[in-house]
Design an enzyme around this catalytic site. Structure first.
Site, PDB file in Angstrom:
ATOM      1  N   ASN A  86       0.763  -1.089  -0.171  1.00  0.00           N
ATOM      2  CA  ASN A  86      -0.046   0.119   0.020  1.00  0.00           C
ATOM      3  C   ASN A  86       0.871   1.056   0.096  1.00  0.00           C
ATOM      4  OD1 ASN A  86      -2.517  -1.544   0.156  1.00  0.00           O
ATOM      5  ND2 ASN A  86      -2.122  -1.837   2.339  1.00  0.00           N
ATOM      6  N   GLU A  94      -1.100   2.857   5.877  1.00  0.00           N
ATOM      7  CA  GLU A  94      -1.108   3.495   7.550  1.00  0.00           C
ATOM      8  C   GLU A  94       0.124   3.573   8.225  1.00  0.00           C
ATOM      9  OE1 GLU A  94      -3.583   0.585   9.345  1.00  0.00           O
ATOM     10  OE2 GLU A  94      -5.363   1.144   7.976  1.00  0.00           O
ATOM     11  N   VAL A  95       1.189   2.769   7.786  1.00  0.00           N
ATOM     12  CA  VAL A  95       2.593   3.073   8.496  1.00  0.00           C
ATOM     13  C   VAL A  95       3.471   3.222   7.479  1.00  0.00           C
ATOM     14  CG1 VAL A  95       4.406   1.709   9.874  1.00  0.00           C
ATOM     15  CG2 VAL A  95       1.945   1.140  10.213  1.00  0.00           C
ATOM     16  N   HIS A  99       6.416  -1.396   3.295  1.00  0.00           N
ATOM     17  CA  HIS A  99       6.630  -2.618   3.941  1.00  0.00           C
ATOM     18  C   HIS A  99       5.643  -3.454   2.811  1.00  0.00           C
ATOM     19  CE1 HIS A  99       3.172  -0.228   5.586  1.00  0.00           C
ATOM     20  NE2 HIS A  99       2.483  -1.424   5.278  1.00  0.00           N
ATOM     21  N   MET A 100       6.011  -4.768   2.525  1.00  0.00           N
ATOM     22  CA  MET A 100       5.196  -5.651   1.704  1.00  0.00           C
ATOM     23  C   MET A 100       4.429  -6.653   2.641  1.00  0.00           C
ATOM     24  SD  MET A 100       6.497  -7.834  -1.465  1.00  0.00           S
ATOM     25  CE  MET A 100       7.899  -8.693  -0.731  1.00  0.00           C
ATOM     26  N   HIS A 101       3.015  -6.517   2.362  1.00  0.00           N
ATOM     27  CA  HIS A 101       2.256  -7.696   2.994  1.00  0.00           C
ATOM     28  C   HIS A 101       2.236  -8.988   2.395  1.00  0.00           C
ATOM     29  CE1 HIS A 101      -0.480  -4.730   5.291  1.00  0.00           C
ATOM     30  NE2 HIS A 101       0.279  -3.840   4.602  1.00  0.00           N
TER      31      HIS A 101
HETATM   32  P1  5GP Z   1      -0.289  -0.383   5.778  1.00  0.00           P
HETATM   33  O1  5GP Z   1      -2.119  -0.218   5.929  1.00  0.00           O
HETATM   34  O2  5GP Z   1       0.200   0.653   6.094  1.00  0.00           O
HETATM   35  O3  5GP Z   1      -0.203  -1.134   4.435  1.00  0.00           O
HETATM   36  O4  5GP Z   1      -0.335  -1.684   6.916  1.00  0.00           O
HETATM   37  C1  5GP Z   1       0.129  -1.377   8.085  1.00  0.00           C
HETATM   38  C2  5GP Z   1       0.026  -2.792   8.726  1.00  0.00           C
HETATM   39  O5  5GP Z   1       0.934  -3.008  10.061  1.00  0.00           O
HETATM   40  C3  5GP Z   1      -1.260  -3.205   9.295  1.00  0.00           C
HETATM   41  O6  5GP Z   1      -1.688  -4.543   8.733  1.00  0.00           O
HETATM   42  C4  5GP Z   1      -1.215  -3.317  10.657  1.00  0.00           C
HETATM   43  O7  5GP Z   1      -2.094  -4.465  11.156  1.00  0.00           O
HETATM   44  C5  5GP Z   1       0.262  -3.525  10.876  1.00  0.00           C
HETATM   45  N1  5GP Z   1       0.838  -3.085  12.168  1.00  0.00           N
HETATM   46  C6  5GP Z   1       0.425  -2.002  12.781  1.00  0.00           C
HETATM   47  N2  5GP Z   1       1.057  -1.676  13.771  1.00  0.00           N
HETATM   48  C7  5GP Z   1       1.649  -2.933  14.278  1.00  0.00           C
HETATM   49  C8  5GP Z   1       2.380  -3.371  15.236  1.00  0.00           C
HETATM   50  O8  5GP Z   1       2.721  -2.688  16.295  1.00  0.00           O
HETATM   51  N3  5GP Z   1       3.000  -4.775  15.051  1.00  0.00           N
HETATM   52  C9  5GP Z   1       2.849  -5.306  14.033  1.00  0.00           C
HETATM   53  N4  5GP Z   1       3.180  -6.892  13.958  1.00  0.00           N
HETATM   54  N5  5GP Z   1       1.854  -4.921  13.143  1.00  0.00           N
HETATM   55  C10 5GP Z   1       1.323  -3.699  13.059  1.00  0.00           C
END
Ligand code: 5GP
Ligand code: ZN
Length: 115
Positions: A86, A94-95, A99-101
């Protein structure tokens, strides 16, 4: 250290369920999994998103992709998975540490984006 959540996770300053680590890469289970297997692969280097990615990051970005199949197999996904990055406001990131899910489970996933 900077104030980035994923930099802190990669440094071990915030605990996580680690999947893999080397000098360039860290991988850990998502805290809020949306599929039976859901982990994240990140560069240790703080790159906020793909918006900021440059050719100087080719090696680490390639390593993330090149490791994904092996890590997915090791996490119980021998038959495939979905990788999602994302990016930015439009991608609903969000973060802001790239990062790659890696997502998967025993059943095929749903369609990529509901129409
Ligand atoms: P984004 O929406 O930025 O692609 O995904 C961020 C991901 O980081 C989300 O799926 C969320 O659940 C995960 N995440 C957020 N905070 C933490 C954390 O403190 N530890 C871990 N392991 N995952 C997190
Ligand atoms: Zn960071």
């Amino acid at each position: 250290m900077n104030d980035c959540l994923f930099c802190k996770i990669a440094a071990g300053a915030i605990p996580s369920k680690k999947v893999y680590e080397d000098e360039d890469i860290f991988a850990f289970h998502d805290i809020n999994p949306v599929t039976p297997v859901h982990f994240l692969i990140i560069p240790k280097l703080h790159i906020p998103s793909l918006v900021e990615a440059e050719l100087q990051h080719v090696a680490v970005l390639g390593k993330m992709l090149a490791l994904s199949g092996r890590l997915a197999r090791e996490q119980g996904l021998p038959d495939g998975f979905r990788s999602i990055i994302n990016t930015g406001r439009i991608g609903r990131q969000e973060v802001y540490h790239l990062h790659m899910h890696i997502l998967g489970g025993p059943q095929p996933l749903g369609t990529m984006i509901p129409r």
